[in-house]
Design an enzyme around this catalytic site. Structure first.
Site, PDB file in Angstrom:
ATOM      1  N   SER A 206      -4.511   3.216  -9.687  1.00 37.80           N
ATOM      2  CA  SER A 206      -4.415   2.372  -8.642  1.00 37.80           C
ATOM      3  C   SER A 206      -5.454   2.240  -8.035  1.00 37.80           C
ATOM      4  O   SER A 206      -6.219   0.985  -7.585  1.00 37.80           O
ATOM      5  CB  SER A 206      -2.981   2.416  -7.835  1.00 37.80           C
ATOM      6  OG  SER A 206      -2.033   2.467  -8.819  1.00 37.80           O
TER       7      SER A 206
ATOM      8  N   ARG B 125      -5.236   2.355   1.333  1.00 36.33           N
ATOM      9  CA  ARG B 125      -4.089   2.683   1.319  1.00 36.33           C
ATOM     10  C   ARG B 125      -3.149   1.608   1.619  1.00 36.33           C
ATOM     11  O   ARG B 125      -1.944   1.356   0.961  1.00 36.33           O
ATOM     12  CB  ARG B 125      -3.590   4.021   2.095  1.00 36.33           C
ATOM     13  CG  ARG B 125      -2.324   4.445   1.621  1.00 36.33           C
ATOM     14  CD  ARG B 125      -2.116   6.024   2.135  1.00 36.33           C
ATOM     15  NE  ARG B 125      -2.871   6.776   1.143  1.00 36.33           N
ATOM     16  CZ  ARG B 125      -2.741   7.141  -0.090  1.00 36.33           C
ATOM     17  NH1 ARG B 125      -1.323   6.528  -0.413  1.00 36.33           N
ATOM     18  NH2 ARG B 125      -3.471   7.740  -0.946  1.00 36.33           N
TER      19      ARG B 125
ATOM     20  N   HIS C  57      -2.981  -0.612  -1.187  1.00 41.66           N
ATOM     21  CA  HIS C  57      -2.403  -0.101  -2.343  1.00 41.66           C
ATOM     22  C   HIS C  57      -0.941  -0.074  -1.971  1.00 41.66           C
ATOM     23  O   HIS C  57       0.277  -0.451  -2.930  1.00 41.66           O
ATOM     24  CB  HIS C  57      -2.635   1.512  -2.329  1.00 41.66           C
ATOM     25  CG  HIS C  57      -1.817   2.227  -3.333  1.00 41.66           C
ATOM     26  ND1 HIS C  57      -0.661   3.052  -2.860  1.00 41.66           N
ATOM     27  CD2 HIS C  57      -1.756   2.314  -4.687  1.00 41.66           C
ATOM     28  CE1 HIS C  57      -0.065   3.841  -4.058  1.00 41.66           C
ATOM     29  NE2 HIS C  57      -0.797   3.466  -4.887  1.00 41.66           N
TER      30      HIS C  57
END
Length: 211
Positions: free
Chosen positions: A15, A40, A43
């Site tokens: 990812s 993040r 994500h």
């Protein structure tokens, strides 16, 4: 449509490879200091708008790492954000995380003073002693508004404010109050945010110290 085979233990890694590739395709070069946080959040949300919307005060990351490493109190405005904070990393760093929104004393104070529970929970957080304080908002603008009032009156001095409420009423304004407060901040300008995104910021900072 061809599916991509990825081993379960490699899904997160893959990812992040995709995220990095798409950021590069946009011609964006991230500051290495803030890249782990931005990536993040993307994500967690699959939203590349955070490349533009997520703002950092000059010393936000350095300050966050310093206080997390020394042990900090983290107070959130939702139990969802609290549940999203990685407890293993929290324990490794000697930090403690709380959400006071459902506490009986907070509910009573909110009712007595005619304010939201978010306001009362910030007031409770301001009474914590012994460790630096990180405030994390993913939902309630009044959490940030009251925090700014307490900062202005000298009753609250957080080491960092993560300002990421999502929504429409006073959301944009509350974030701007934090950005202009003089406190170190990581803030999602505009309407976007949420408890999951706010927790991902905390996790990204902790992972920089524990992974």
């Amino acid at each position: 449509m061809k599916l991509e085979y990825v081993r379960p233990e490699d899904i997160e890694k893959r990812s992040f490879e995709i995220i990095a590739s798409e950021i590069a395709e946009r011609g964006v070069e991230l500051d290495p200091k803030i890249a782990p946080v931005l990536m993040r959040v993307i994500h967690t949300t699959a939203d590349f708008d955070y490349l533009e919307n997520l703002k950092f005060s000059e010393n936000a990351v350095d300050t966050a790492l310093k206080v997390l490493e020394s042990g900090a109190y983290i107070v959130t405005d939702t139990n969802m954000a609290l549940s999203g904070i990685n407890k293993t990393a929290l324990k490794k760093l000697g930090c403690e995380a709380f959400c006071y929104m459902a506490d009986p004393d907070v509910a009573a104070a909110a009712k007595e003073n005619g304010v939201t529970r978010a306001c009362a929970s910030v007031e409770k957080a301001a009474r914590l002693e012994g460790k630096p304080l990180i405030l994390v908002s993913g939902n309630a603008p009044t959490f940030l508004i009251r925090a700014r009032e307490l900062m202005d009156s000298g009753k609250l001095s957080p080491a960092l404010v993560i300002a990421m409420p999502v929504g429409f009423v006073n959301v944009v304004q509350s974030k701007e109050l934090i950005i202009s407060s003089g406190a170190e901040y990581i803030a999602a300008r505009g309407r976007k945010g949420g408890s999951n995104a706010a927790a991902s910021v905390v996790n990204a900072l902790m992972y920089m110290l524990t992974r």
